[in-house]
Design a protein around this motif. Structure first.
Motif, PDB file in Angstrom:
ATOM      1  N   PHE A 273      -3.024  12.387   4.803  1.00  0.00           N
ATOM      2  CA  PHE A 273      -3.185  11.258   5.598  1.00  0.00           C
ATOM      3  C   PHE A 273      -3.332  11.555   7.213  1.00  0.00           C
ATOM      4  O   PHE A 273      -2.829  10.920   8.021  1.00  0.00           O
ATOM      5  CB  PHE A 273      -2.132  10.163   5.693  1.00  0.00           C
ATOM      6  CG  PHE A 273      -2.065   9.858   4.143  1.00  0.00           C
ATOM      7  CD1 PHE A 273      -2.998   9.035   3.474  1.00  0.00           C
ATOM      8  CD2 PHE A 273      -1.125  10.110   3.371  1.00  0.00           C
ATOM      9  CE1 PHE A 273      -2.983   8.656   2.020  1.00  0.00           C
ATOM     10  CE2 PHE A 273      -0.834   9.794   2.136  1.00  0.00           C
ATOM     11  CZ  PHE A 273      -1.856   8.986   1.485  1.00  0.00           C
TER      12      PHE A 273
ATOM     13  N   GLY B 154      -4.375   7.305  -3.514  1.00  0.00           N
ATOM     14  CA  GLY B 154      -5.085   5.801  -3.534  1.00  0.00           C
ATOM     15  C   GLY B 154      -6.105   5.798  -2.420  1.00  0.00           C
ATOM     16  O   GLY B 154      -6.666   6.761  -2.202  1.00  0.00           O
ATOM     17  N   GLN B 155      -6.204   4.760  -1.831  1.00  0.00           N
ATOM     18  CA  GLN B 155      -7.244   4.588  -1.173  1.00  0.00           C
ATOM     19  C   GLN B 155      -6.649   4.344   0.299  1.00  0.00           C
ATOM     20  O   GLN B 155      -7.533   3.931   1.249  1.00  0.00           O
ATOM     21  CB  GLN B 155      -8.231   3.192  -1.289  1.00  0.00           C
ATOM     22  CG  GLN B 155      -8.716   3.333  -2.909  1.00  0.00           C
ATOM     23  CD  GLN B 155      -9.336   2.130  -3.124  1.00  0.00           C
ATOM     24  OE1 GLN B 155      -9.517   1.084  -2.470  1.00  0.00           O
ATOM     25  NE2 GLN B 155      -9.902   1.994  -4.290  1.00  0.00           N
ATOM     26  N   ASP B 156      -5.523   4.696   0.501  1.00  0.00           N
ATOM     27  CA  ASP B 156      -4.913   4.498   1.980  1.00  0.00           C
ATOM     28  C   ASP B 156      -5.474   5.433   3.080  1.00  0.00           C
ATOM     29  O   ASP B 156      -5.376   5.145   4.415  1.00  0.00           O
ATOM     30  CB  ASP B 156      -3.232   4.820   1.825  1.00  0.00           C
ATOM     31  CG  ASP B 156      -2.808   3.663   0.957  1.00  0.00           C
ATOM     32  OD1 ASP B 156      -3.221   2.618   0.854  1.00  0.00           O
ATOM     33  OD2 ASP B 156      -1.479   4.088   0.499  1.00  0.00           O
TER      34      ASP B 156
ATOM     35  N   ALA C  39      -7.901   3.371   5.110  1.00  0.00           N
ATOM     36  CA  ALA C  39      -6.833   2.662   6.074  1.00  0.00           C
ATOM     37  C   ALA C  39      -6.618   3.198   7.248  1.00  0.00           C
ATOM     38  O   ALA C  39      -6.665   2.593   8.411  1.00  0.00           O
ATOM     39  CB  ALA C  39      -5.986   1.842   5.291  1.00  0.00           C
ATOM     40  N   VAL C  40      -6.236   4.451   6.978  1.00  0.00           N
ATOM     41  CA  VAL C  40      -5.873   5.372   8.240  1.00  0.00           C
ATOM     42  C   VAL C  40      -6.972   5.456   9.204  1.00  0.00           C
ATOM     43  O   VAL C  40      -6.851   5.464  10.526  1.00  0.00           O
ATOM     44  CB  VAL C  40      -5.157   6.806   7.705  1.00  0.00           C
ATOM     45  CG1 VAL C  40      -4.851   7.548   8.818  1.00  0.00           C
ATOM     46  CG2 VAL C  40      -3.897   6.271   7.017  1.00  0.00           C
TER      47      VAL C  40
ATOM     48  N   MET D 140      -3.817   1.279   8.952  1.00  0.00           N
ATOM     49  CA  MET D 140      -2.483   1.751   8.376  1.00  0.00           C
ATOM     50  C   MET D 140      -2.195   3.222   9.198  1.00  0.00           C
ATOM     51  O   MET D 140      -3.242   3.832   9.709  1.00  0.00           O
ATOM     52  CB  MET D 140      -2.607   2.123   7.074  1.00  0.00           C
ATOM     53  CG  MET D 140      -1.397   2.734   6.375  1.00  0.00           C
ATOM     54  SD  MET D 140      -1.489   3.000   4.533  1.00  0.00           S
ATOM     55  CE  MET D 140      -1.069   1.315   3.926  1.00  0.00           C
TER      56      MET D 140
ATOM     57  N   SER E 125      -0.604   6.881   9.224  1.00  0.00           N
ATOM     58  CA  SER E 125      -0.208   7.929   8.258  1.00  0.00           C
ATOM     59  C   SER E 125       1.158   7.964   7.815  1.00  0.00           C
ATOM     60  O   SER E 125       1.359   8.191   6.561  1.00  0.00           O
ATOM     61  CB  SER E 125      -0.629   9.400   8.843  1.00  0.00           C
ATOM     62  OG  SER E 125       0.235   9.626   9.897  1.00  0.00           O
TER      63      SER E 125
ATOM     64  N   ALA F 230       1.310   5.344   5.216  1.00  0.00           N
ATOM     65  CA  ALA F 230       0.454   5.782   3.807  1.00  0.00           C
ATOM     66  C   ALA F 230       1.264   6.733   3.274  1.00  0.00           C
ATOM     67  O   ALA F 230       1.125   6.773   1.893  1.00  0.00           O
ATOM     68  CB  ALA F 230      -0.785   6.459   4.492  1.00  0.00           C
TER      69      ALA F 230
ATOM     70  N   ALA G 236       3.896   4.829   0.913  1.00  0.00           N
ATOM     71  CA  ALA G 236       3.122   4.172  -0.040  1.00  0.00           C
ATOM     72  C   ALA G 236       2.713   5.376  -1.090  1.00  0.00           C
ATOM     73  O   ALA G 236       2.943   5.087  -2.414  1.00  0.00           O
ATOM     74  CB  ALA G 236       1.890   3.531   0.333  1.00  0.00           C
TER      75      ALA G 236
ATOM     76  N   ARG H 175       4.139   5.545  -5.232  1.00  0.00           N
ATOM     77  CA  ARG H 175       3.163   5.570  -6.441  1.00  0.00           C
ATOM     78  C   ARG H 175       3.490   6.814  -7.130  1.00  0.00           C
ATOM     79  O   ARG H 175       3.516   6.838  -8.211  1.00  0.00           O
ATOM     80  CB  ARG H 175       1.760   5.650  -5.928  1.00  0.00           C
ATOM     81  CG  ARG H 175       1.191   4.627  -5.584  1.00  0.00           C
ATOM     82  CD  ARG H 175      -0.302   4.364  -5.166  1.00  0.00           C
ATOM     83  NE  ARG H 175      -0.769   5.415  -3.964  1.00  0.00           N
ATOM     84  CZ  ARG H 175      -0.746   4.678  -2.741  1.00  0.00           C
ATOM     85  NH1 ARG H 175      -0.587   3.606  -2.511  1.00  0.00           N
ATOM     86  NH2 ARG H 175      -1.058   5.696  -2.025  1.00  0.00           N
TER      87      ARG H 175
END
Length: 412
Positions: free
Chosen positions: A141, A381-383, A386-387, A392, A394, A397, A400, A404
């Protein structure tokens, strides 16, 4: 923008079937997947003929070639604006690929670099830390940052090759077709030494260029008993191997484009030979390396294999005589050898381990590079999208991703 994903292969269909599938699972119509088969006899051709996907392009060399020649054939078969190479026991992360494309289209760099993940194939008797993937906080991230190839020039000249990052790369990295051709020695031959990926990396440092680096994994480096790099490492450490380094050397004899020095099973010597070959082929003699440091680095790679060390001394003496650098080699032989990693690098490595976690890559009864790619995609994931958009941080992220990861079996 078309992106070519290139997989050179030779007699490794058992790994290749999973490696290719990681690319086939990418949801993107504007890619091509080039499988360049170096005259395999293990059913590779039949395996690829079973794939029903118009994006797959299978080519066969027809006769056994060197690794360099197979890479060159693969490049000639490709049509992408950007190219990514990885090995037939490696893989790409299909769910992270959209962000790779996003970065390329937004920046149009000469190349994009990332820090690859690592996966050991769980083969009986082959290593202890296999069958899983490790996530590092510092390698996930991260925001994209521009850099120049020449930023690493001093490190390359002083043999600090373990600390070359970010660095332009074609292997588990991405370079533009235009840049590869522009920096070639003749406008057409893009690989001109025995270790193709190292050749492009060093060339991008000496000839410079505009690149983007990002600390986020887009691919996985798989290592197995069939890996050429693993075979070199085993030989220099005096361990039993699968003959992969000897096969590599034998195939190089078929290539009329030879390196300055034979590699003799030493990764460090291969790096040095690549640099010297590049300087010769591209008339880059003005970039003179620190021979004392390079000789120390090469000699230090065979502490655990006295027989190989003796062979290396002979190769280095021949090169020192040809380049009038005997005094540097004499000093290297009489002085302390260069350690593989400096104390600072070892401390950074230990710190990275503290801020990491490792999970099993198993899916039911399967544990392959494909299940490793699925595992990484599920945890990342898909974060990263978003970063990149600024929605979002890092840090969030990473938190998260750790949450997971609780759904997966942890490993030491």
């Amino acid at each position: 923008m078309k992106i070519s994903i290139v997989i050179p292969t030779r007699e490794r269909s058992r790994y290749l079937r999973h490696s290719v599938q990681t690319a086939l699972e990418i949801d993107d119509d504007n890619i091509e997947i080039i499988v360049s088969d170096n005259a395999s006899s293990d059913g590779t051709k039949e395996l690829m003929q079973e794939v029903d996907d118009r994006r797959l392009v299978y080519v066969n060399t027809g006769a056994r070639l060197s690794m360099r020649q197979n890479f060159e054939r693969a490049f000639e078969a490709s049509t992408g604006d950007y190219l990514i190479f990885f090995g037939d026991d490696d893989g790409i992360l299909p769910k992270q690929f959209p962000y790779l494309r996003e970065l390329l289209e937004a920046n149009r760099p000469d190349g994009l670099s990332w820090i690859k993940a690592t996966y050991g194939w769980p083969i009986d008797g082959y290593g202890k830390k296999t069958g899983g993937v490790r996530f590092y906080r510092s390698n996930c991230f991260g925001s994209p940052k521009p850099f120049r190839g020449a930023d690493n020039l001093r490190k390359l000249m002083t043999a600090e090759v373990s600390n070359l990052r970010p660095v332009p790369d074609i292997y588990h990295g991405c370079l533009s077709r235009a840049y590869m051709l522009k920096t070639s020695m003749d406008g057409s031959t893009v690989f001109d030494s025995a270790i193709p990926d190292v050749n492009l990396t060093y060339r991008s440092i000496l000839k410079d260029g505009s690149f983007v680096g990002v600390n986020h994994p887009f691919s996985i480096n798989g290592y197995s008993p069939a890996s050429t790099g693993g075979g070199h490492g085993a030989e220099q450490n005096n361990l039993s191997d699968t003959n992969s380094s000897k096969i590599f050397a034998k195939e190089n004899l078929t290539d009329t484009m030879s390196d300055v020095c034979p590699h003799a099973g030493s990764v460090a010597l291969a790096f040095f030979s690549t640099l010297e070959t590049l300087r010769r082929n591209h008339a880059l003699e003005k970039f003179e390396p620190d021979y004392l440091r390079w000789y120390r680095y090469v000699l230090g790679s065979t502490r655990k294999n006295p027989a190989l060390a003796e062979s290396l001394r002979g190769i280095l003496w021949d090169h020192a005589t040809a380049t009038c650098t005997e005094s540097a080699l004499t000093a290297a032989l009489e002085g302390p050898l260069q350690a593989k990693r400096s104390p600072k690098e070892r401390l950074a490595r230990a710190h990275g381990q503290l801020h990491s976690f490792r999970v099993s890559a198993s899916e039911g009864t399967e544990n392959t590079i494909l299940t490793a790619a699925h595992t990484m995609d599920a945890i990342l994931g898909q974060d990263f999208g978003a970063v990149l958009s600024g929605d979002m941080t890092s840090r969030l992220a990473w938190k998260a991703a750790k949450r997971r990861s609780m759904g997966f079996q942890r490993q030491l």
